[in-house]
Design a protein around this motif. Structure first.
Motif, mmCIF file in Angstrom:
data_model
loop_
_atom_site.group_PDB
_atom_site.id
_atom_site.type_symbol
_atom_site.label_atom_id
_atom_site.label_comp_id
_atom_site.label_asym_id
_atom_site.label_seq_id
_atom_site.Cartn_x
_atom_site.Cartn_y
_atom_site.Cartn_z
ATOM 1 N N UNK A 267 0.844 -1.197 0.000
ATOM 2 C CA UNK A 267 0.000 0.000 0.000
ATOM 3 C C UNK A 267 0.869 1.234 0.000
ATOM 4 N N UNK A 268 0.729 2.044 -1.038
ATOM 5 C CA UNK A 268 1.566 3.229 -1.190
ATOM 6 C C UNK A 268 1.003 4.406 -0.438
ATOM 7 N N UNK A 272 -2.722 4.618 -2.296
ATOM 8 C CA UNK A 272 -2.499 4.314 -3.700
ATOM 9 C C UNK A 272 -1.676 3.052 -3.820
ATOM 10 N N UNK A 273 -1.677 2.458 -5.003
ATOM 11 C CA UNK A 273 -0.900 1.240 -5.215
ATOM 12 C C UNK A 273 0.572 1.553 -5.105
ATOM 13 N N UNK A 274 1.325 0.685 -4.442
ATOM 14 C CA UNK A 274 2.753 0.903 -4.257
ATOM 15 C C UNK A 274 3.571 -0.206 -4.837
ATOM 16 N N UNK A 275 4.777 -0.347 -4.333
ATOM 17 C CA UNK A 275 5.707 -1.342 -4.826
ATOM 18 C C UNK A 275 5.782 -2.482 -3.835
ATOM 19 N N UNK A 276 5.701 -3.710 -4.299
ATOM 20 C CA UNK A 276 5.747 -4.869 -3.427
ATOM 21 C C UNK A 276 7.080 -4.943 -2.720
ATOM 22 N N UNK A 277 7.062 -5.401 -1.465
ATOM 23 C CA UNK A 277 8.284 -5.499 -0.683
ATOM 24 C C UNK A 277 8.608 -6.914 -0.286
ATOM 25 N N UNK A 538 9.541 5.923 -4.712
ATOM 26 C CA UNK A 538 9.723 5.772 -6.161
ATOM 27 C C UNK A 538 8.831 6.821 -6.812
ATOM 28 N N UNK A 539 9.438 7.686 -7.631
ATOM 29 C CA UNK A 539 8.698 8.789 -8.218
ATOM 30 C C UNK A 539 8.252 8.465 -9.642
ATOM 31 N N UNK A 540 7.245 9.213 -10.052
ATOM 32 C CA UNK A 540 6.751 9.058 -11.411
ATOM 33 C C UNK A 540 7.521 9.948 -12.372
ATOM 34 N N UNK A 541 6.854 10.985 -12.915
ATOM 35 C CA UNK A 541 7.468 11.810 -13.951
ATOM 36 C C UNK A 541 8.547 12.735 -13.414
ATOM 37 N N UNK A 557 4.199 9.912 -6.345
ATOM 38 C CA UNK A 557 4.974 8.753 -5.946
ATOM 39 C C UNK A 557 4.182 7.494 -6.310
ATOM 40 N N UNK A 558 4.887 6.475 -6.721
ATOM 41 C CA UNK A 558 4.220 5.225 -7.105
ATOM 42 C C UNK A 558 4.451 4.110 -6.096
ATOM 43 N N UNK A 559 5.227 4.354 -5.075
ATOM 44 C CA UNK A 559 5.502 3.348 -4.058
ATOM 45 C C UNK A 559 6.832 3.626 -3.397
ATOM 46 N N UNK A 560 7.421 2.594 -2.822
ATOM 47 C CA UNK A 560 8.706 2.715 -2.138
ATOM 48 C C UNK A 560 9.679 1.669 -2.667
#
Length: 881
Positions: A267-268, A272-277, A538-541, A557-560
């Motif tokens: 969970x970002x 929002x959706x994040x990056x799996x850890x 983790x950033x987007x544009x 941000x799209x996650x960590x």
């Protein structure tokens, strides 16, 4: 004849005698009042001092707890159970530092105006908007039962002490506050009060938000082409070809069990959706590359960076030491405070087992259970600020109670809070938030200025206004910050304290999400290591270098970064690991981390000194302590070389410049050359930039070392000409700055150059964060101490920072220094800025300051025998009844 009714005429007293008698009576009255006041103050002061010997019965303990203190008041607490251990730590923290704790929790909850009145309401509004306390409460709700029991036991210990005392019995500050705010009384302590302080420390170490703000404001004052060129020059990239990175070579390390899943969920931010850890079969590690680049960089630059908020830490393998076992050194750089931010303590279970696993010593924060930095019986660790970018500003397009988001208007989140004001009316505060975080424009001038003219920042970010925005739309600035989401750092503290090996250390590091820190490691098996922890976005544009457009989700941000992808090093071939807020990895690392690293001069200097000393003889703890006090000023050497070809006017300036020809570039307290070099540096920077109304980078003088170092290599650079002050070219600029530096220093310390010294110019006055800045001299005199002469300086290893263009007085400091000897923990040493006690006039209030200023570290006894030999006071806490 006798005249029985005759009267004797009164004797006429001369005027001078009468005045003398009146004066005597006045003086006598003043003396009586002074004695009475002195007695009152002495009585008030002494009754707040804690009991440190004998026995005290308290409610809530299961068994007896022993508190042994040495001559510096540093406690070693021994208990039969973990809960009793942290109960006693809470009790002891409250004994020594309760006012500091109480003030801190008012800061973190935005309730300072309740103590000090309306003047603090604006600060409260900003802190309420950030919502530290609310996030802390959510973290407490998410704690596992064991961790929660530690925080609850700690709070019970604090409250046990509060139940026995009140007002001035707790601290002298309450007697003073009572004169203005007689109704104030401390509330019971709660676990969230402890956790919220971690948010304050995260804010202190938040990264580049000031630089991001300054760049946006700078862009607003210049045309686009000039702004881009100026920003690139004032904010140069990290000098990878000259200064070292922490982990330059990536290799693999067998997988270890970590707590990454707990700290890095899918969970970002804000749902929002994040990056799996999830853990993989192999983790990433980074080793020092055995090339000459680090040595060459250190040898050429032999300089240092890092005034302000930063830190040094390094660990050396037994392959390089006299004992054959590792040495670990650490000195975090923080703002100067009285009392010191740190509290030394040792926490020991009478029998170390699974139920009571603690045998740890080190530095804690008053108000927080556990030990933050230190060692246990097997493992030692240290921290430095990671300097990664974990805070971004977003420009939001607002219409009424809505804001633009991907072509549509969505409602702002709103909440209302009440700021209570001592002696004044309550203030209603409406806090608005977007998907990124709270709106902070309108609370500070800088953020408000960005919102008023966002076009330059948006242009630099490559953004366009949102489609469909009406003419009545307005802009606001919101903040996205990792610490505004609940985390697990409050749990990581205990995992670090009980780690037994590198796997346990990495698991603890995976939980230490905010603030992001470099973690160095050593153990009694002879291993050394490094781990990047932290919740790193983790950033987007965008890359967060400038404020981003909030209406375009591609900039979100799209996650960590998954924990297993974060840099880690274990037993590198070089035999040492150095972290000093320099770049962690080279730019080919898979993820973006930051563009606002410290420039790496400190790291280069430390690495150079380790290698130079190791080449001469095996390293000892004395070598580590000497490196911590290294004062070499890299830019000072460059200036000395440049000034050799510059003619200055006047005998005084000429004599001053001559000081630089034999200067060793060490900012020693007694050095006249160091005093002149720093004043010359200050005048040069201001003549180059401030006189053009160009703001200096918020990240400080280290970045300016790079900027001006490059200028000194290019006499043709147009920046050397400044028509505002009538200077054309590098030679004239240097000459003017040198002459002005002489005039400035002569006005402060006299024209006898031999009597100049850096220590008095750069002295530190320890100032209480509250009443020490009251503006009332007698009250300030009760709490403040100093000045104390100080060596070091901005952007040197001994990083005693000062505010360029404002004052040379020390403002940021190595808040503590420690050297841990893994061959014999009793041979370790430690020291911090002030002392164990927060009570003014207590013998342990500032008893460590002189040693701190001169680099003397005190013995750190850890074994039972050594602790017993060092004990001067012993207190037994017994269960009541």
């Amino acid at each position: 004849m006798t005249a029985s009714n005759a009267t004797t005429p009164p004797t006429r007293v001369p005027l001078a005698v009468r005045i003398g008698r009146i004066a005597f009576l006045v003086v006598a009255s003043v003396v009586v009042l002074a004695v009475a006041a002195a007695f009152f103050v002495t009585f008030t002061i002494q009754r707040s001092f804690p009991q440190t010997t004998g026995e005290i019965e308290v409610d809530g303990l299961q068994d007896e707890v022993t508190v042994q203190r040495d001559d510096r008041g540093v406690p070693t607490i021994t208990a039969q159970s973990s809960d009793d251990l942290f109960y006693a730590q809470g009790f002891v923290h409250a004994q020594d530092r309760f006012f500091e704790m109480d003030f801190r929790r008012h800061v973190t909850s935005g309730r300072v105006a309740e103590m000090f009145g309306e003047s603090q309401a604006a600060t409260d509004a900003f802190l309420r908007t950030l919502g530290w306390r609310e996030v802390a409460e959510r973290e407490v709700e998410a704690m596992d039962d064991t961790t929660l029991s530690y925080y609850e036991a700690y709070a019970a210990g604090v409250n046990a002490y509060l139940s026995s005392r009140s007002g001035a019995e707790l601290s002298l500050e309450y007697a003073v506050i009572g004169m203005q705010n007689p109704d104030y009384a401390p509330e019971p302590w709660e676990p969230a009060d402890s956790v919220a302080w971690l948010k304050a420390m995260a804010w202190d170490l938040r990264g580049n938000v000031e630089d991001e703000t300054d760049r946006a404001l700078l862009a607003a004052g210049l045309d686009e082409e000039t702004a881009q060129a100026t920003i690139e020059q004032l904010y140069p990239e990290y000098p990878f070809d000259e200064n070292p990175v922490i982990v330059p070579k990536i290799s693999t390390l067998p997988a270890s069990e970590t707590g990454a899943d707990a700290a890095f969920s899918s969970e970002g931010p804000h749902g929002t959706d994040g990056t799996e850890g999830e853990l993989q079969q192999a983790a990433t590690t980074i080793d020092w590359q055995e090339t000459s680049s680090v040595i060459e960089a250190a040898s050429v630059l032999v300089g240092d960076v890092g005034e302000g908020i930063g830190s040094n830490s390094w660990v050396v393998s037994g392959e390089l030491t006299e004992s054959g076992m590792p040495l670990l050194a650490n000195d975090p750089h923080l703002g100067a405070s009285l009392p010191s931010v740190w509290y030394q303590v040792q926490l020991k279970c009478a029998e170390v087992d699974e139920a009571c696993p603690f045998d740890v010593g080190g530095f804690s924060f008053s108000g927080l259970p556990g030990v933050v930095i230190g060692h246990n019986a097997h493992v030692a660790w240290g921290f430095t600020n990671l300097t990664t970018d974990v805070t971004d500003l977003y420009i939001e397009r607002i219409e009424g109670d809505q804001y633009w988001r991907d072509g549509a208007l969505v409602p702002l989140e709103e909440r209302t809070e009440t700021i209570k004001v001592a002696g004044g009316d309550d203030i209603e505060l409406t806090i608005r938030s977007t998907v990124h975080g709270p709106i902070i424009s309108g609370l500070t001038d800088d953020f408000t200025a960005i919102a008023a003219d966002p076009a330059p920042a948006l242009g630099a970010a490559g953004a366009t206004p949102p489609a469909g925005a009406g003419e009545d739309a307005e802009y606001a600035v919101s903040i996205r910050w990792t610490a505004l989401d609940p985390g697990t750092a409050s749990t990581a503290i205990f995992a670090l304290s009980t780690a037994q090996d590198f796997d346990g250390f990495r698991r603890a590091a995976s939980l230490f999400d905010v603030p992001a820190q470099n973690l160095v490691y050593a153990d009694t098996e002879g291993n050394i290591g490094y781990q990047t922890p932290g919740r790193l976005p983790i950033r987007g544009a965008g890359d967060g270098w400038m404020p981003q457009p909030g209406w375009d989700s591609t900039f979100d941000w799209t996650g960590y970064i998954p924990f297993e992808d974060l840099p880690v090093s274990y037993n590198p071939a070089s035999g040492y690991i150095v972290t000093a807020n320099n770049a962690i990895v080279t730019d080919d690392y898979e993820y973006f981390l930051s563009r606002d690293w410290d420039q790496g001069y400190r790291a280069a200097r430390i690495a150079h000194l380790i290698e130079r000393r190791a080449a001469a003889a095996p390293l000892t703890a004395d070598d580590m302590r000497a490196i911590q006090m290294d004062n070499e000023m890299w830019i000072g050497k460059q200036l000395a070389i440049a000034m050799a070809d510059v003619d200055v006017k006047g005998a005084g300036p000429s004599e001053a410049v001559d000081l630089l020809t034999t200067w060793d570039a060490q900012n020693a307290a007694s050095s006249a050359a160091a005093a002149y070099a720093n004043v010359l540096w200050s005048n040069l920077v201001q003549n180059l930039f401030v006189e053009r109304d160009v703001p200096l980078p918020a990240s400080g003088q280290g970045r300016m070392f790079t900027v001006i170092g490059e200028l000194l290599e290019d006499p043709s650079d147009p920046l050397w000409t400044n028509e505002t002050i009538g200077v054309e070219g590098m030679t004239e600029m240097l000459a003017l700055s040198a002459e002005e530096a002489y005039d400035e220093l002569a006005a402060i310390q006299g024209t006898a150059i031999s009597r100049w010294n850096w220590g008095d110019l750069h002295a530190i006055t320890l100032t209480s964060d509250t009443l020490g800045a009251s503006g009332i001299a007698p009250i300030e005199a009760l709490f403040n101490r100093g000045p104390f002469p100080v060596s070091g300086g901005a952007s040197v290893v001994n990083a005693t920072g000062w505010d360029l263009g404002t004052s040379y007085a020390t403002t940021t400091v190595p808040s503590m220094r420690m050297v841990i000897d893994l061959s014999d923990f009793d041979a370790s040493t430690w020291n911090h800025l002030t002392g164990a006690s927060g009570h003014a006039f207590h013998e342990n209030y500032t008893d460590q300051t002189v040693d701190w200023s001169t680099g003397i570290q005190n013995p750190w006894p850890f074994s039972a025998k050594a602790i017993g030999a060092a004990t001067t006071d012993e207190l037994v806490l017994r269960p009541a009844g």
